[in-house]
Design a protein around this motif. Structure first.
Motif, PDB file in Angstrom:
ATOM      1  N   ALA A 217       0.845  -1.424   0.122  1.00 12.57           N
ATOM      2  CA  ALA A 217      -0.133   0.161   0.009  1.00 12.57           C
ATOM      3  C   ALA A 217       0.740   1.193   0.073  1.00 12.57           C
ATOM      4  CB  ALA A 217      -0.864  -0.004   1.051  1.00 12.57           C
ATOM      5  N   TYR A 218       0.443   2.207  -0.931  1.00 15.37           N
ATOM      6  CA  TYR A 218       0.990   3.492  -0.870  1.00 15.37           C
ATOM      7  C   TYR A 218       2.512   3.275  -1.080  1.00 15.37           C
ATOM      8  CZ  TYR A 218      -3.471   4.902   1.720  1.00 15.37           C
ATOM      9  OH  TYR A 218      -4.621   4.855   2.018  1.00 15.37           O
ATOM     10  N   GLY A 219       2.868   2.529  -2.112  1.00 20.06           N
ATOM     11  CA  GLY A 219       3.998   2.217  -2.660  1.00 20.06           C
ATOM     12  C   GLY A 219       4.963   1.634  -1.569  1.00 20.06           C
ATOM     13  N   GLY A 220       4.423   0.982  -0.721  1.00 20.50           N
ATOM     14  CA  GLY A 220       5.325  -0.143   0.296  1.00 20.50           C
ATOM     15  C   GLY A 220       5.469   0.863   1.598  1.00 20.50           C
ATOM     16  N   ARG A 221       4.757   1.799   2.000  1.00 22.77           N
ATOM     17  CA  ARG A 221       4.950   2.674   3.100  1.00 22.77           C
ATOM     18  C   ARG A 221       4.653   2.024   4.375  1.00 22.77           C
ATOM     19  NH1 ARG A 221       0.695   7.519   3.029  1.00 22.77           N
ATOM     20  NH2 ARG A 221      -0.485   6.203   4.079  1.00 22.77           N
ATOM     21  N   ASP A 222       5.429   2.181   5.236  1.00 26.79           N
ATOM     22  CA  ASP A 222       5.280   1.370   6.438  1.00 26.79           C
ATOM     23  C   ASP A 222       4.537   2.469   7.299  1.00 26.79           C
ATOM     24  OD1 ASP A 222       5.246  -0.076   8.835  1.00 26.79           O
ATOM     25  OD2 ASP A 222       7.558  -0.573   8.807  1.00 26.79           O
ATOM     26  N   ASP A 223       3.395   2.078   7.874  1.00 31.49           N
ATOM     27  CA  ASP A 223       2.843   3.082   8.862  1.00 31.49           C
ATOM     28  C   ASP A 223       2.828   2.418  10.196  1.00 31.49           C
ATOM     29  OD1 ASP A 223       2.016   4.961   6.829  1.00 31.49           O
ATOM     30  OD2 ASP A 223       0.037   4.116   6.537  1.00 31.49           O
ATOM     31  N   ILE A 305      -3.441   1.706  -3.990  1.00 30.69           N
ATOM     32  CA  ILE A 305      -2.719   0.524  -4.761  1.00 30.69           C
ATOM     33  C   ILE A 305      -2.005   1.537  -5.905  1.00 30.69           C
ATOM     34  CG2 ILE A 305      -3.384  -1.344  -6.227  1.00 30.69           C
ATOM     35  CD1 ILE A 305      -5.719  -2.054  -4.805  1.00 30.69           C
ATOM     36  N   SER A 306      -0.783   1.536  -5.760  1.00 31.60           N
ATOM     37  CA  SER A 306       0.065   2.234  -6.698  1.00 31.60           C
ATOM     38  C   SER A 306       0.376   1.484  -7.844  1.00 31.60           C
ATOM     39  CB  SER A 306       1.171   2.880  -6.093  1.00 31.60           C
ATOM     40  OG  SER A 306       1.976   1.726  -5.513  1.00 31.60           O
ATOM     41  N   ASP A 307       0.467   0.377  -7.992  1.00 31.24           N
ATOM     42  CA  ASP A 307       0.696  -0.400  -9.039  1.00 31.24           C
ATOM     43  C   ASP A 307       0.291  -1.955  -9.041  1.00 31.24           C
ATOM     44  OD1 ASP A 307       2.344  -1.027 -11.373  1.00 31.24           O
ATOM     45  OD2 ASP A 307       4.278  -0.647 -10.573  1.00 31.24           O
ATOM     46  N   TYR A 308       0.505  -2.629 -10.112  1.00 31.07           N
ATOM     47  CA  TYR A 308      -0.070  -4.088 -10.131  1.00 31.07           C
ATOM     48  C   TYR A 308       0.655  -4.770  -9.217  1.00 31.07           C
ATOM     49  CZ  TYR A 308      -2.193  -2.894 -14.808  1.00 31.07           C
ATOM     50  OH  TYR A 308      -3.223  -2.140 -15.542  1.00 31.07           O
ATOM     51  N   THR A 309       0.476  -6.033  -8.463  1.00 31.89           N
ATOM     52  CA  THR A 309       1.035  -6.596  -7.315  1.00 31.89           C
ATOM     53  C   THR A 309       2.494  -7.096  -7.848  1.00 31.89           C
ATOM     54  OG1 THR A 309      -1.220  -6.860  -6.478  1.00 31.89           O
ATOM     55  CG2 THR A 309       0.494  -8.120  -5.445  1.00 31.89           C
ATOM     56  N   TYR A 310       2.383  -7.748  -8.998  1.00 33.03           N
ATOM     57  CA  TYR A 310       3.690  -8.529  -9.390  1.00 33.03           C
ATOM     58  C   TYR A 310       4.486  -7.462  -9.778  1.00 33.03           C
ATOM     59  CZ  TYR A 310       2.236 -13.404 -10.788  1.00 33.03           C
ATOM     60  OH  TYR A 310       1.975 -14.780 -10.749  1.00 33.03           O
ATOM     61  N   ARG A 311       4.426  -6.353 -10.013  1.00 29.69           N
ATOM     62  CA  ARG A 311       5.339  -5.340 -10.305  1.00 29.69           C
ATOM     63  C   ARG A 311       5.889  -4.607  -9.032  1.00 29.69           C
ATOM     64  NH1 ARG A 311       4.619  -2.010 -15.332  1.00 29.69           N
ATOM     65  NH2 ARG A 311       3.068  -0.932 -14.398  1.00 29.69           N
ATOM     66  N   ALA A 312       4.855  -4.469  -8.171  1.00 31.69           N
ATOM     67  CA  ALA A 312       5.037  -3.888  -6.856  1.00 31.69           C
ATOM     68  C   ALA A 312       6.161  -4.616  -5.976  1.00 31.69           C
ATOM     69  CB  ALA A 312       3.941  -3.645  -5.975  1.00 31.69           C
ATOM     70  N   LYS A 317       8.580  -2.981  -3.742  1.00 28.96           N
ATOM     71  CA  LYS A 317       7.851  -1.731  -3.229  1.00 28.96           C
ATOM     72  C   LYS A 317       7.072  -2.338  -2.141  1.00 28.96           C
ATOM     73  CE  LYS A 317       8.331   1.631  -7.154  1.00 28.96           C
ATOM     74  NZ  LYS A 317       7.765   2.089  -8.137  1.00 28.96           N
ATOM     75  N   PHE A 318       7.458  -3.020  -1.196  1.00 26.42           N
ATOM     76  CA  PHE A 318       6.681  -3.863  -0.159  1.00 26.42           C
ATOM     77  C   PHE A 318       7.345  -3.262   1.164  1.00 26.42           C
ATOM     78  CE2 PHE A 318       9.323  -6.811  -1.982  1.00 26.42           C
ATOM     79  CZ  PHE A 318       9.819  -7.535  -0.623  1.00 26.42           C
ATOM     80  N   ILE A 319       6.486  -3.782   2.319  1.00 18.43           N
ATOM     81  CA  ILE A 319       7.048  -3.627   3.650  1.00 18.43           C
ATOM     82  C   ILE A 319       7.789  -4.987   3.917  1.00 18.43           C
ATOM     83  CG2 ILE A 319       6.664  -3.224   6.073  1.00 18.43           C
ATOM     84  CD1 ILE A 319       4.158  -1.770   5.180  1.00 18.43           C
ATOM     85  N   LYS A 320       8.937  -5.011   4.351  1.00 16.60           N
ATOM     86  CA  LYS A 320       9.961  -6.242   4.486  1.00 16.60           C
ATOM     87  C   LYS A 320      10.001  -6.559   5.921  1.00 16.60           C
ATOM     88  CE  LYS A 320      12.301  -4.285   0.355  1.00 16.60           C
ATOM     89  NZ  LYS A 320      11.292  -3.386   0.318  1.00 16.60           N
ATOM     90  N   LEU A 321       9.028  -7.551   6.279  1.00 19.73           N
ATOM     91  CA  LEU A 321       8.811  -8.241   7.417  1.00 19.73           C
ATOM     92  C   LEU A 321       8.644  -9.575   7.472  1.00 19.73           C
ATOM     93  CD1 LEU A 321       5.891  -5.634   8.560  1.00 19.73           C
ATOM     94  CD2 LEU A 321       8.184  -5.185   9.285  1.00 19.73           C
ATOM     95  N   PRO A 322       8.857 -10.203   8.680  1.00 16.08           N
ATOM     96  CA  PRO A 322       8.738 -11.487   8.741  1.00 16.08           C
ATOM     97  C   PRO A 322       7.408 -11.999   8.156  1.00 16.08           C
ATOM     98  CG  PRO A 322       9.745 -10.997  10.681  1.00 16.08           C
ATOM     99  CD  PRO A 322       9.372  -9.623   9.773  1.00 16.08           C
ATOM    100  N   ILE A 401       4.550 -18.380  -4.958  1.00 16.95           N
ATOM    101  CA  ILE A 401       5.911 -18.827  -5.207  1.00 16.95           C
ATOM    102  C   ILE A 401       6.550 -17.776  -5.702  1.00 16.95           C
ATOM    103  CG2 ILE A 401       7.350 -19.988  -6.921  1.00 16.95           C
ATOM    104  CD1 ILE A 401       5.220 -22.367  -6.575  1.00 16.95           C
ATOM    105  N   PHE A 402       6.169 -16.676  -6.461  1.00 15.44           N
ATOM    106  CA  PHE A 402       6.958 -15.637  -6.827  1.00 15.44           C
ATOM    107  C   PHE A 402       6.985 -14.673  -5.566  1.00 15.44           C
ATOM    108  CE2 PHE A 402       6.293 -11.222  -7.992  1.00 15.44           C
ATOM    109  CZ  PHE A 402       7.605 -10.793  -9.049  1.00 15.44           C
ATOM    110  N   ILE A 403       6.159 -14.281  -4.519  1.00 17.97           N
ATOM    111  CA  ILE A 403       6.275 -13.528  -3.544  1.00 17.97           C
ATOM    112  C   ILE A 403       7.532 -13.969  -2.797  1.00 17.97           C
ATOM    113  CG2 ILE A 403       5.390 -12.717  -1.396  1.00 17.97           C
ATOM    114  CD1 ILE A 403       2.807 -12.365  -2.887  1.00 17.97           C
TER     115      ILE A 403
END
Length: 537
Positions: A217-223, A305-312, A317-322, A401-403
């Motif tokens: 969300a919002y380009g991977g912004r961590d709120d 939603i700033s982009d298609y999920t595959y491209r995001a 452009k995602f929050i990198k968490l466990p 699998i892609f994610i």
């Protein structure tokens, strides 16, 4: 830790005063929970947003309204209205933005417990996992977690998009409802014994897709709304922009008799829920012949939603968490038409779901998923299992699998994947196999927490042993971000995904073990991922 008998009266009184009171006073309402005999306290039907009625229909969620007196929170609220002409009732209504909370009765308001925040599925067109009971998960955690479930708007109420909606309301309101519930948890969950810093956002199917959309969300912004995530059967539907979604609005106002009004949005808002439900149906996507399984869904609004999920994900452009991602062996069997009896019918079903697929891509898809003459089941068409496998992988298995591979490529720690292959004999005989989100019955516990589920998962069933193993992994992850720390003694270590073929946990009764993605599935998924942007996934 000293027992109560060794404490002085003053210290004992202090210790007891730290326990969460079933009577919880918030700044807008006072809720009276219920202490159950099993050591769990529940609060049911709590409002986390204002009723989305009148001018708030098709609008972003607003803060909950003040409530007078003490609300006895012992009854589930209604589910949100689903697509399919279902009229409002006592159990399904437009006024539906409520949540349930389950916590150990011994939880402390000062030292909060990790929170499992579960987003239910339903294809964004229904609330399909309503009123789940968190008691089983809490017991499986050793009374060390808090569980939150909730309803969010679906169908046109949550996902209608058009220029009129954009100008006079809001798009992606179902996702914004979820966001509002996450923000509510941050503000209030400590009153119920939860730690807002330790929220695991989980979900199945559309709920799992919601997990991916909040991460991007919002380009991977961590709120700061969650610390980890767990997605079961994450779905990559096509994402349409507001102009591409205009047909849904135009068709709806035509059916509703609003098309000749100067203000069509006001006309829709002035309809009763019963009137709107009478015309709330699926219609074909432009370029398709038949209605899709799910017409309404998340909108590519270039904001939430700033982009298609595959491209995001590909662009990081995602929050990198466990995180945990995973799927079932036969994801598509509950979706594919059982009457599919020819390759032409099979391909038409795929085109109805993804009308942007080209003839060349569809031909390649057919070659990747040839007919297996051994997979013929009574009452089903010859091509049922063929289209089920192809659809299941392109919408569920391959995105997962892609994610997972993306997480590994970016060296995101504590990234886990699974393959659910627990065989239920009746389902296997019918051809459904290990179907979409069936693992939810093991995660929540078939004896308590879900509505039904396979008998084989219940106490005494042939798959009963998989339930405590699964619950231990999940509650361990919820507690600390690692499924191994509190796993059941004797169960295998769940290694992190490592590429390119990955390493995932294969769940199977009496045979749970780590495995790599089979090369043939990897090859198919490489192709599915390569055309994902063409399909607007």
């Amino acid at each position: 830790m000293r027992g109560f008998l060794s404490l002085t009266p003053v210290t004992l009184l202090l210790q007891l005063s730290l326990a969460v009171d079933p009577l919880v006073c918030l700044d807008y309402a006072t809720y009276q929970g219920t202490c159950q005999d099993d050591g769990v306290t529940s609060w049911l039907g709590l409002r986390y947003a204002a009723p989305p009625l009148g001018k708030l229909r098709f609008a972003a969620p607003q803060p909950p309204l003040p409530e007078d007196g003490t609300v006895i929170a012992n009854a589930h609220g209604p589910a949100c209205l689903s697509t399919g002409k279902t009229p409002p009732s006592a159990t399904m209504n437009e006024d539906c933005l409520v949540m349930d909370i389950f916590a150990p009765s011994s939880a402390s308001s000062l030292e909060g417990l990790p929170v499992y925040f579960f987003i239910q599925g339903g294809g964004f067109n229904s609330n399909s996992n309503t009123n789940y009971d968190g008691t089983g998960l809490i017991k499986a955690s050793g009374m060390n977690i808090v569980v939150v479930t909730f309803n969010y708007r679906v169908g046109p109420y949550g996902f209608l998009a058009s220029k009129e909606i954009l100008q006079g309301g809001s798009v992606n309101n179902g996702l914004k409802d979820q966001r509002a519930a996450l923000q509510w948890v941050q503000e209030y969950i400590h009153h119920f014994g939860g730690d807002p810093r330790q929220v695991t956002m989980g979900g199945d199917s559309a709920g799992a897709q919601s997990v991916t959309l909040h991460l991007t969300a919002y380009g991977g912004r961590d709120d700061g709304l969650f610390a980890r995530s767990a997605a079961e059967s994450q779905s990559f539907s096509s994402l349409r922009s507001v102009p591409e979604s205009q047909f849904m609005y135009d068709n709806l106002i035509q059916r509703a008799g609003c098309s000749q009004c100067n203000d069509t949005l006001s006309c829709l808002r002035n309809l009763t829920a019963t009137q709107l439900q009478a015309v709330n149906i699926q219609t074909p996507f432009p370029g398709a012949v038949r209605s899709p399984l799910y017409m309404y869904g998340p909108t590519l609004d270039y904001d939430f939603i700033s982009d298609y999920t595959y491209r995001a994900y590909a662009q990081g452009k995602f929050i990198k968490l466990p995180t945990i991602y995973g799927d079932d062996t036969n994801e598509g069997t509950i979706f594919a038409p059982g009457s599919t009896n020819s390759l032409a019918q099979s391909e038409q079903f795929i085109r109805d779901q993804f009308p942007d697929i080209t003839d060349a891509q569809l031909q390649t898809w057919s070659e990747l998923y040839p007919l297996d003459e051994t997979e013929i089941y009574p009452g089903k068409g010859r091509y049922w299992r063929q289209v089920a496998k192809g659809y299941g992988e392109m919408r569920y298995n391959c995105p997962g699998i892609f994610i997972s591979n993306t997480y590994a490529a970016l060296s995101v720690p504590n990234s886990y994947s699974y393959h659910w292959n627990v065989i239920d004999p009746p389902s296997q005989a019918s051809g459904l196999g290990v179907s979409h989100t069936i693992e939810i019955n093991a995660i929540w516990g078939s004896a308590e927490g879900t509505h039904g589920g396979p008998d084989s998962y219940k106490p005494g069933g042939v798959n009963a042993a998989i339930v405590p193993i699964t619950q231990a992994y999940w509650t361990s992850f919820i507690r600390c971000g690692d499924p191994n720390t509190y796993r059941l003694p004797g169960s295998p270590r769940w290694d992190e995904w490592c590429g390119p073929l990955g390493a995932r946990m294969m769940f199977q009764t009496n045979n749970t073990h780590m495995e790599q993605v089979p090369p043939d599935q990897w090859g198919r998924c490489q192709y599915m991922s390569s055309i994902g942007l063409d399909l607007k996934q």
